[in-house]
Design a protein around this motif. Structure first.
Motif, short mmCIF file in Angstrom:
data_model
loop_
_atom_site.label_atom_id
_atom_site.label_comp_id
_atom_site.label_asym_id
_atom_site.label_seq_id
_atom_site.Cartn_x
_atom_site.Cartn_y
_atom_site.Cartn_z
N GLY A 23 -32.29 -79.88 4.32
CA GLY A 23 -33.39 -79.96 3.08
C GLY A 23 -32.90 -78.73 2.04
N PHE A 24 -33.33 -78.93 0.79
CA PHE A 24 -33.10 -77.91 0.19
C PHE A 24 -34.10 -76.64 0.25
CE2 PHE A 24 -31.93 -81.47 -2.84
CZ PHE A 24 -30.76 -81.04 -3.00
N ARG A 25 -33.55 -75.38 0.00
CA ARG A 25 -34.40 -74.16 0.43
C ARG A 25 -34.19 -73.18 -0.83
NH1 ARG A 25 -33.75 -68.81 3.27
NH2 ARG A 25 -35.83 -68.50 4.43
N ILE A 26 -35.43 -73.01 -1.39
CA ILE A 26 -35.36 -72.14 -2.73
C ILE A 26 -36.06 -70.93 -2.51
CG2 ILE A 26 -35.75 -72.38 -5.28
CD1 ILE A 26 -36.09 -75.68 -3.40
N VAL A 27 -35.21 -69.93 -2.47
CA VAL A 27 -35.98 -68.53 -2.51
C VAL A 27 -36.10 -67.78 -3.85
CG1 VAL A 27 -35.59 -66.17 -1.25
CG2 VAL A 27 -34.92 -68.44 -0.08
N ASN A 28 -37.16 -67.69 -4.20
CA ASN A 28 -37.59 -66.94 -5.38
C ASN A 28 -38.12 -65.48 -5.01
OD1 ASN A 28 -36.74 -68.60 -7.32
ND2 ASN A 28 -38.73 -69.78 -6.87
N ILE A 29 -37.18 -64.45 -5.56
CA ILE A 29 -37.80 -62.85 -5.21
C ILE A 29 -38.02 -62.29 -6.62
CG2 ILE A 29 -36.98 -60.82 -4.26
CD1 ILE A 29 -34.88 -62.25 -2.61
N THR A 30 -39.49 -62.07 -6.66
CA THR A 30 -39.76 -61.64 -8.01
C THR A 30 -40.02 -60.09 -7.90
OG1 THR A 30 -40.97 -63.66 -8.47
CG2 THR A 30 -41.63 -61.62 -9.58
N LYS A 31 -39.36 -59.59 -8.67
CA LYS A 31 -39.49 -57.79 -8.69
C LYS A 31 -40.14 -57.17 -9.88
CE LYS A 31 -35.18 -57.47 -5.84
NZ LYS A 31 -33.87 -57.05 -5.69
N ASN A 32 -40.33 -56.01 -9.70
CA ASN A 32 -41.22 -55.21 -10.74
C ASN A 32 -40.28 -54.25 -11.35
OD1 ASN A 32 -40.49 -52.81 -9.13
ND2 ASN A 32 -42.77 -52.75 -8.44
N SER A 33 -40.69 -53.53 -12.40
CA SER A 33 -39.80 -52.89 -13.31
C SER A 33 -38.87 -51.69 -12.70
CB SER A 33 -40.35 -52.28 -14.53
OG SER A 33 -41.56 -51.51 -14.13
N VAL A 34 -39.36 -51.36 -11.44
CA VAL A 34 -38.35 -50.40 -10.91
C VAL A 34 -37.94 -51.06 -9.67
CG1 VAL A 34 -39.95 -48.40 -11.48
CG2 VAL A 34 -40.45 -49.61 -9.42
N GLY A 35 -37.55 -52.39 -9.50
CA GLY A 35 -37.00 -53.00 -8.67
C GLY A 35 -37.34 -53.25 -7.25
N GLU A 36 -38.82 -53.04 -7.25
CA GLU A 36 -39.46 -53.25 -6.20
C GLU A 36 -39.75 -54.74 -5.89
OE1 GLU A 36 -41.56 -49.05 -5.48
OE2 GLU A 36 -42.82 -50.56 -6.55
N THR A 37 -40.00 -55.32 -4.58
CA THR A 37 -40.53 -56.74 -4.51
C THR A 37 -41.96 -57.00 -4.71
OG1 THR A 37 -38.37 -57.55 -3.14
CG2 THR A 37 -40.46 -58.75 -2.94
N VAL A 38 -42.21 -57.85 -5.60
CA VAL A 38 -43.61 -58.08 -5.89
C VAL A 38 -44.27 -59.20 -4.76
CG1 VAL A 38 -45.42 -58.79 -7.46
CG2 VAL A 38 -43.60 -57.27 -8.11
N TYR A 39 -43.40 -60.35 -4.91
CA TYR A 39 -43.57 -61.31 -4.01
C TYR A 39 -42.39 -62.32 -3.74
CZ TYR A 39 -44.49 -64.50 -8.28
OH TYR A 39 -44.23 -64.94 -9.35
N VAL A 40 -42.35 -62.93 -2.69
CA VAL A 40 -41.23 -64.01 -2.62
C VAL A 40 -41.96 -65.46 -2.29
CG1 VAL A 40 -39.39 -64.62 -0.96
CG2 VAL A 40 -39.75 -62.24 -1.40
N THR A 41 -41.14 -66.44 -2.91
CA THR A 41 -41.69 -67.61 -2.65
C THR A 41 -40.57 -68.38 -1.91
OG1 THR A 41 -41.07 -68.73 -4.66
CG2 THR A 41 -43.34 -67.94 -4.29
#
Length: 251
Positions: free
Chosen positions: A217-235
């Motif tokens: 399958g296709f696996r799409i990992v989105n890593i969303t970060k804040n303005s100081v580079g910390e991870t806010v959430y991942v899908t």
């Protein structure tokens, strides 16, 4: 006719809905007779279809269709900060009835894999799983992982269970139209990193999508970060290779 041509023909039939999800396909002998090829060629075609995750073969049950009509694993239309033109995921060409269900909401310690996403191993996280379907056939598995302090945030003036902690079966709590969830909940979102790979789907995903273990399958990992580079959430969105993955970015 060779095995590749048979695969292409059956795959086209599955995509068009000619072969319904769960339907039993001809036996190897019947398939060989239909296409006027050897049973060895027919068996090779079924092996390829199984490797693609389109069919599954079980002793005593024969070969059955393991995929629904081709759908578009559309990840959405992104136009930050204005989402008035945003569109959700959808089936290809708007064909078929789309559905979505939250199947898991749990608090757990972050795993070693999550540490690769920028979330400290062992930290409290909230995992949310949604299954998306077309005409009742599951086509997409979506896992969202948030550090607990992020998941526990609520909009200004809001009373009740934080939206990201709403349990399975609860009525979805959505932001006002045209407002990003991140802005509504006061998250500091600066950028999203996206990685798309093709690989065997995890067992839990195969079970959720009703596919044979090890199906690709296709696996799409989105890593969303804040303005100081910390991870806010991942899908992590997973969909069979039978589907497309599309994404619109506006602005």
């Amino acid at each position: 006719m060779n095995a590749s041509a048979i695969v292409a023909d059956i795959r086209s039939g599955i995509a068009a809905g000619q072969y319904q999800y769960g339907a039993r396909l001809p036996s190897v002998r019947e398939l060989a007779d239909k296409y006027e090829v050897s049973q060895q060629t027919a068996a090779a075609a079924y092996a390829v279809l199984s490797a693609l995750g389109l069919t599954r073969t079980e002793r005593g049950s024969g070969t059955t269709v393991a995929a629904g009509p081709s759908a578009d694993a559309h990840l959405g239309t992104y136009a930050p900060p204005d989402l008035t033109a945003a569109l959700p995921w959808k089936p290809s060409n708007a064909v078929g009835q789309a559905g979505e269900e939250t199947t898991l909401v749990r608090q757990s310690p972050a795993t070693a894999e999550m540490a690769l996403w920028g979330i400290s191993e062992g930290a409290d996280v909230v995992e949310r799983t949604r299954i998306r379907s077309v005409d009742g056939v599951p086509v997409q598995h979506k896992l969202t992982v948030l550090p607990y302090p992020i998941a526990a945030k609520t909009p200004d003036g809001y009373e009740g269970v934080p939206p990201m902690l709403a349990p399975v079966g609860a009525q979805p709590i959505k932001p006002p139209k045209g407002v990003r969830v991140a802005d509504w909940l006061g998250w500091d979102v600066a950028l999203t990193e996206c990685a798309i790979t093709a690989e065997p789907m995890p067992l839990a995903v195969c079970e959720a999508l009703r596919m044979q273990e090890g199906s690709p399958g296709f696996r799409i990992v989105n890593i969303t970060k804040n303005s100081v580079g910390e991870t806010v959430y991942v899908t992590v969105t997973t969909t069979p290779l039978h589907h497309r993955v599309t994404l619109d970015i506006v602005g």
